[in-house]
Design an enzyme around this catalytic site. Structure first.
Site: not given
Ligand code: NMX
Ligand code: MLT
Length: 475
Positions: A277, A307, A353, A362, A408
């Site tokens: 964002s 996100h 993350h 947080r 979250d």
């Molecule tokens: N559950 C399952 N798989 C996960 C998760 C999770 N919570 N977190 C990471 N992975 C997987 C990810 O999908 C990736 O798989 P692949 O190689 O098959 O594509 C692998 O682990 C490596 O990912 P990372 O490098 O650890 O994480 P990345 O930086 O790519 O993504 C998020 C970060 C936040 C997108 C990821 O951790 C996620 O999908 N979390 C769940 C959704 C979430 O809670 N999002 C909110 C973030 C905070 N916010 O407010 O924005």
């Molecule tokens: C945020 O607050 O924007 C989330 O934790 C995602 C991020 O920092 O990438």
């Protein structure tokens, strides 16, 4: 550096103020200094030339210093770990979490003015800190609170634009549409059309940003009442602070819910510049699109499930656990449920993350809020159990870089406790909060004259050819 050092020096002093029953002379002097000027805009007016010079000096003295190497992994991996943005209002450390102008969340809770003694920070105080790098006095915060309250009128056509959508449309669609409709009153767009000099861009941007921050809670509350309370909207109460008034307009007048709202807005406000964002807001703003256009774009990024929409997903997921297994689910059953989620090709929402590598501070401060105000809430207890169960499972999965909870993972159960049970609405609350950070940085983007964002992209053919050439020349 000088900027941040002076902030933390002031913070240390203020923190001491909190611990002392009688003030020393020097502390009283600093408080008097900081409370003489109630006008945020004139404070910025003073700070801007100094920061412009600082940026000019950085560019002329260190413009060619290398900050790292770009790898193929980074290019195909969402630019993870690539330093490429200037973002003044906050900085994220992978281990420690976010600092707003150098202050951690516990430090903000200690030094920023609160509505109740020892209570949660007022978001207006955080906004002052994000914009100026200075901890405001209570009087300054009150003045800003009034200023925002006086800017909060929303024209009817904004409500009409929202009403043109079916009331079943996702709350983020309705909210972002309302923000787009607010754009009609953009001061920046008007000034640009009238040929404003670029050195003055920040001034109408400031007006747009303060108006936007003042108006988004009204628009957000309208969406909530339209969707869930038969369109019975509640007018704003100018005597309340920003967080309390938002809670009031949503229909929640419990004092603890108002405290939660102040904490919620404060901690969700900013998370450095690379998150989807913030980055989107900055990118769109770099084309000199006005703050409304930039922020509406940012909201559309926030609405993605990886996100900001994750807060909705977490509560829906927790409720599905309860539906299937009951509130008193055992850790073994919970572990099984987590594996079932992963094996069906889904993520565990609220965990992981892009930058953080430890439990999100947080999450921690929301947990502390729950321990203080709702320790016996069954969903809070389930969230606590998840903290024990999920990280080992994600670690066992072998590919997740951060198995710990993010912001979250906790927010939904707190809101749910006070009666805000409609999970699909949660990302709107995140959006209102994020207006503080994105808008603060947009003002600095214009004040510093930051450039149009336009990174270079390449094709797979280009990468193949480049890598083959690099290999041949190193052989
Ligand atoms: N559950 C399952 N798989 C996960 C998760 C999770 N919570 N977190 C990471 N992975 C997987 C990810 O999908 C990736 O798989 P692949 O190689 O098959 O594509 C692998 O682990 C490596 O990912 P990372 O490098 O650890 O994480 P990345 O930086 O790519 O993504 C998020 C970060 C936040 C997108 C990821 O951790 C996620 O999908 N979390 C769940 C959704 C979430 O809670 N999002 C909110 C973030 C905070 N916010 O407010 O924005
Ligand atoms: C945020 O607050 O924007 C989330 O934790 C995602 C991020 O920092 O990438």
């Amino acid at each position: 550096m000088v900027f941040f050092r002076s902030v933390s020096a002031l913070a240390r002093l203020r923190s001491r103020v909190g611990q002392q029953s009688s003030l020393s002379n020097s502390v009283r002097w600093i408080q008097m200094q900081s409370s003489t000027d109630m006008d945020l805009k004139s404070q910025l007016q003073e700070l801007i030339p100094e920061q412009q010079d600082r940026l000019k000096k950085l560019k002329s003295e260190h413009g060619k210093v290398q900050l790292g190497n770009i790898t193929v992994d980074m290019v195909i991996g969402g630019m993870r770990g690539m330093t490429g943005l200037l973002w003044e209002t906050s900085l994220l450390d992978p281990e420690e979490g976010i600092r707003f102008r150098g202050l951690s969340i516990p430090e903000c809770q200690k030094v920023l003015p609160a509505a109740q003694s020892g209570g949660e920070p007022l978001p207006e105080g955080l906004l002052w800190l994000l914009l100026t790098g200075k901890v405001p006095s209570k009087e300054q915060v009150e003045a800003l609170s009034q200023d925002l309250a006086n800017r909060a009128a929303v024209p009817d056509y904004v409500y009409n634009a929202i009403d043109a959508l079916p009331s079943t449309a996702h709350p983020m669609t309705q909210f972002a549409s309302g923000v787009m409709a607010l754009q009609v009153q953009s001061e920046f767009q008007k000034a640009y059309e009238n040929g404003i000099h670029k050195s003055k861009f920040w001034e109408p941007t400031y007006e747009d940003c303060l108006n936007l921050i003042a108006r988004v809670p009204v628009v957000a509350a309208y969406v909530y009442r339209r969707m869930y309370k038969n369109g019975d909207s509640i007018p704003s109460d100018k005597s309340l602070d920003y967080g309390a008034n938002f809670s009031h307009m949503l229909g929640f007048d419990d004092d603890n819910m108002k405290e939660l709202m102040r904490l919620y807005i404060t901690i969700h406000s900013d998370h450095e510049g690379g998150n989807v964002s913030a980055h989107t807001g900055h990118l769109v703003g770099s084309a000199l699109s006005d703050p409304y256009l930039s922020f509406a774009a940012a909201l559309n990024g926030l609405a993605g499930p990886l996100h900001g929409l994750a807060n909705q997903e977490v509560l829906l997921w927790i409720k599905s656990v309860v539906e299937e297994c009951g509130e008193n689910i055992s850790k073994d059953q919970l572990k099984e449920y987590v594996w079932k989620t992963l094996n069906s090709g889904k993520v565990v929402p609220g965990y992981g993350h892009g930058v953080l590598r430890k439990t999100d501070p947080r999450y921690v401060c929301q947990r502390e809020f729950a321990l203080k105000h709702l320790p016996d809430d069954p969903l809070f207890q389930l969230v606590s159990k998840l903290y024990e169960v999920v990280p080992p499972v994600l670690t066992e999965l072998g590919k997740v870089k951060n198995p710990w909870p993010n912001v979250d993972a906790h927010s939904g159960v707190l809101l749910n406790h006070y009666g805000l049970t409609e999970a699909r609405y949660y990302t709107v609350l995140f959006g209102v909060s994020r207006s503080l950070g994105i808008c603060s940085q947009l003002i600095w983007d214009r004040a510093l004259g930051l450039a149009l964002e336009r990174p270079k992209s390449v094709t797979m053919d280009w990468l193949d050819a480049f890598c083959k050439k690099a290999k041949a020349s190193s052989a």
